[in-house]
Design an enzyme around this catalytic site. Structure first.
Site, mmCIF file in Angstrom:
data_model
loop_
_atom_site.group_PDB
_atom_site.id
_atom_site.type_symbol
_atom_site.label_atom_id
_atom_site.label_comp_id
_atom_site.label_asym_id
_atom_site.label_seq_id
_atom_site.Cartn_x
_atom_site.Cartn_y
_atom_site.Cartn_z
ATOM 1 N N SER A 21 0.851 -1.181 0.000
ATOM 2 C CA SER A 21 0.000 0.000 0.000
ATOM 3 C C SER A 21 0.892 1.238 0.000
ATOM 4 C CB SER A 21 -0.902 -0.013 1.234
ATOM 5 O OG SER A 21 -0.102 0.058 2.407
ATOM 6 N N HIS A 50 -11.100 -1.222 7.678
ATOM 7 C CA HIS A 50 -11.279 0.228 7.801
ATOM 8 C C HIS A 50 -11.405 0.923 6.448
ATOM 9 C CE1 HIS A 50 -9.898 -0.580 11.991
ATOM 10 N NE2 HIS A 50 -10.933 0.215 12.186
ATOM 11 N N ALA A 68 4.559 2.383 2.529
ATOM 12 C CA ALA A 68 5.160 1.169 3.079
ATOM 13 C C ALA A 68 6.675 1.143 2.910
ATOM 14 C CB ALA A 68 4.542 -0.066 2.418
ATOM 15 N N GLU A 126 7.247 2.928 -8.955
ATOM 16 C CA GLU A 126 5.902 3.213 -9.473
ATOM 17 C C GLU A 126 5.529 2.220 -10.578
ATOM 18 O OE1 GLU A 126 4.131 5.233 -7.817
ATOM 19 O OE2 GLU A 126 5.648 6.369 -6.728
#
Length: 198
Positions: free
Chosen positions: A10, A185, A13, A88
Site C-alpha cells: 500500500s 477500515h 510502506a 511506481e
C-alpha cells in the site's frame, strides 16, 4: 539465473526507500544499475526517485510508449548493467512488464519492480496485474493501518479527509490524498462516505 521481482504494498510502506537501498547495495559493490520511474509521478523532481526519508536518486522516466528493454539493452552494450530497478511499477503497461521479463530471461539482468498492487477502488492496476502474473518472486512490503493491523488498501481522500469513492484510477498524490488502511477500515470509510453522499 536472473529473476523478475515484484515488491508491492500500500502507500507509505517504504517501497521507494527499499528500492534506493537495493540500488545503493549494488553500487557500493561497484556494479552499475539502471533506475526507472513513472513520468506521470510529479510529486518530486522529474526524473528522480524520492523516499519519504528524503533520500533520492536520478532515474529514467517511462510513459506508456517507452521501450524499457531497448533503453537497457543500449546501456548494457556499453557497460554491464547488474540490475534494473523500477519505481511506481503499477504505471507500467502489460507490454512493458513483458519487456522486464525479457530482460531477466533473455538478457540475464535481474529486475526489481516496486509498486502498488491496487488502486483506491481496490482494483488492480494493469502493470501490477501483469507483474502478479509474470514475476518470479512476489514480495509484500508491510505498512500499518491506524488500528495497528497490516495496511493493504489505499483510501483516496478529499481535502476534508473523507473517502473518495469515484474518479479516475490514477490521481497522483501523497499523504494529502491517500491513506493506507486495512481492508476493514477501508471498506468502513468508503461506506461512511457513500452514506453521507460525498
Amino acid at each position: 539465473m536472473a529473476k523478475l521481482y515484484f515488491y508491492y504494498a500500500s502507500m507509505n510502506a517504504g517501497k521507494s526507500t527499499t528500492l534506493l537501498q537495493a540500488d545503493f547495495n549494488y553500487r557500493e559493490r561497484g556494479m552499475a544499475t539502471m533506475l526507472f520511474t513513472a513520468a506521470i509521478d510529479d510529486r518530486y523532481a522529474k526524473g528522480t526517485i524520492t523516499s519519504r526519508l528524503d533520500v533520492s536518486a536520478n532515474a529514467t522516466t517511462f510513459d506508456p510508449e517507452t521501450d524499457i528493454a531497448a533503453i537497457v539493452a543500449a546501456a548494457h552494450a556499453h557497460e554491464k548493467v547488474a540490475c534494473v530497478l523500477v519505481d511506481e511499477a503499477q504505471f507500467l503497461t502489460s507490454a512493458q512488464v513483458d519487456q522486464l521479463a525479457h530482460l531477466a530471461d533473455v538478457v540475464g539482468i535481474p529486475v526489481l519492480a516496486y509498486g502498488l498492487r491496487t488502486d483506491f477502488q481496490a482494483d488492480l492496476f494493469p502493470g501490477s496485474a501483469r507483474l502478479l502474473a509474470l514475476a518470479d518472486s512476489l514480495v509484500e512490503l508491510k505498512s500499518v493501518c491506524e488500528c495497528g493491523r497490516k495496511a493493504t488498501m489505499n483510501l483516496r481522500v478529499d481535502e476534508q479527509g473523507r473517502a473518495v469513492v469515484a474518479g479516475a484510477q490514477t490521481e497522483i498524490g501523497g499523504n494529502d490524498r491517500y491513506v493506507a488502511l486495512c481492508r476493514k477500515h477501508f471498506v468502513a470509510a468508503r461506506q461512511a462516505s457513500a452514506a453521507a453522499g460525498a
